[in-house]
Design a protein around this motif. Sequence first.
Motif, short mmCIF file in Angstrom:
data_model
loop_
_atom_site.label_atom_id
_atom_site.label_comp_id
_atom_site.label_asym_id
_atom_site.label_seq_id
_atom_site.Cartn_x
_atom_site.Cartn_y
_atom_site.Cartn_z
N THR A 65 -8.46 -1.10 1.40
CA THR A 65 -8.04 -1.80 2.62
C THR A 65 -6.94 -1.08 3.38
OG1 THR A 65 -6.44 -3.11 1.33
CG2 THR A 65 -8.66 -4.03 1.61
N LEU A 66 -6.28 -0.11 2.77
CA LEU A 66 -5.16 0.57 3.41
C LEU A 66 -5.66 1.52 4.48
CD1 LEU A 66 -2.03 1.00 3.29
CD2 LEU A 66 -2.50 2.98 1.80
N THR A 67 -5.09 1.41 5.69
CA THR A 67 -5.40 2.31 6.79
C THR A 67 -4.28 3.34 6.95
OG1 THR A 67 -4.35 0.90 8.44
CG2 THR A 67 -6.68 0.49 7.96
N PHE A 68 -4.54 4.31 7.81
CA PHE A 68 -3.53 5.34 8.05
C PHE A 68 -2.28 4.74 8.69
CE2 PHE A 68 -1.86 8.62 11.05
CZ PHE A 68 -1.27 9.43 10.10
N GLY A 69 -2.46 3.82 9.63
CA GLY A 69 -1.31 3.17 10.26
C GLY A 69 -0.51 2.34 9.29
N VAL B 130 4.29 1.54 5.56
CA VAL B 130 4.82 1.36 4.20
C VAL B 130 5.82 2.46 3.86
CG1 VAL B 130 4.20 1.40 1.75
CG2 VAL B 130 2.82 0.09 3.36
N ALA B 131 5.49 3.69 4.20
CA ALA B 131 6.39 4.82 3.92
C ALA B 131 7.69 4.69 4.70
CB ALA B 131 5.69 6.13 4.26
N GLN B 132 7.63 4.25 5.95
CA GLN B 132 8.84 4.10 6.76
C GLN B 132 9.75 3.01 6.19
OE1 GLN B 132 6.92 3.39 10.55
NE2 GLN B 132 7.31 5.47 11.25
N LYS B 133 9.18 1.88 5.78
CA LYS B 133 9.99 0.80 5.22
C LYS B 133 10.63 1.21 3.90
CE LYS B 133 7.45 -3.07 7.30
NZ LYS B 133 6.62 -4.29 7.03
#
Length: 281
Positions: free
Chosen positions: A152-156, A161-164
Amino acid sequence: MSSYLGNLASFDYKINEWEVFHSKLTQFIKLNKISDDSQSAVLLTHLSDDSYRLIRNLVHPKKLEVCSYTELVEVLNQHFTPKRSTFADRAKFYEASRSDGESIEEWAARLRGLAVYCDFGAELDTLLRDRFVLGFRAGPERDKLFECDSKTLTFGQALEVAQKTACARQARVVVKEEPVFRVGEQRKAGHGQAQAKPSRSEDRSSVMQRCSVCGLRSHSADKCRFRNLKCRSCGGGHLVKMCKNKSNVHNIGAQSEGCSQDPLAGRDCRECDLFNMRFPN
């Protein structure tokens, strides 16, 4: 040119990229609604001298004045667009990883640029997501991304997630760097540093130091009971036995009454009793 909207800089093939200039030129013509007859003139007038000589040589033996805008763009596209290998571009994409000091946003943008000539088609978002996640080095961002569901994970979403995670890690670092003050650390209000407690060796040295007034070691000179007396030899504020006048060194206790004008001095000072004796001259 002052009546035109926007600003279009001159193109120098030694410095600028033709594909970028062509895209800006297209938008400039569209914005100002330039007619087909004037489009070639706009292109030629926005070329540097070296670029103008280059395109003149490319269309030879035809004259630039008779070439249409479409013909000029086609010639420049053929000259400046290199022959690409899709597998070579994909190899660069698959081998890419996040560099040291590169922000998450910069890493995502660079990855998108590498995928431009890869012809991924409908699989673009999935491949961008996979390369984005796997391109991270070991750390909290990669650990957090590995916990996500790949179905279910998209590129956006991976970018978010990485930014948070990066923001949370930076917040923890700031908290650790803040100074922690303990209760009782400050002895006086308004002072940022606690007064250091003297060590046992310092206390012992201060106790063992001989009093300069009477010579005993049990107290300091400012607390000596004989500090207001005057030496019979030099008139200083000390007993005769502590006098530094070398002329009286042969007569330590000069008088039988004791070493001081105080009659109690002989009874209280044991060291005075030892030195209260007369030597023949």
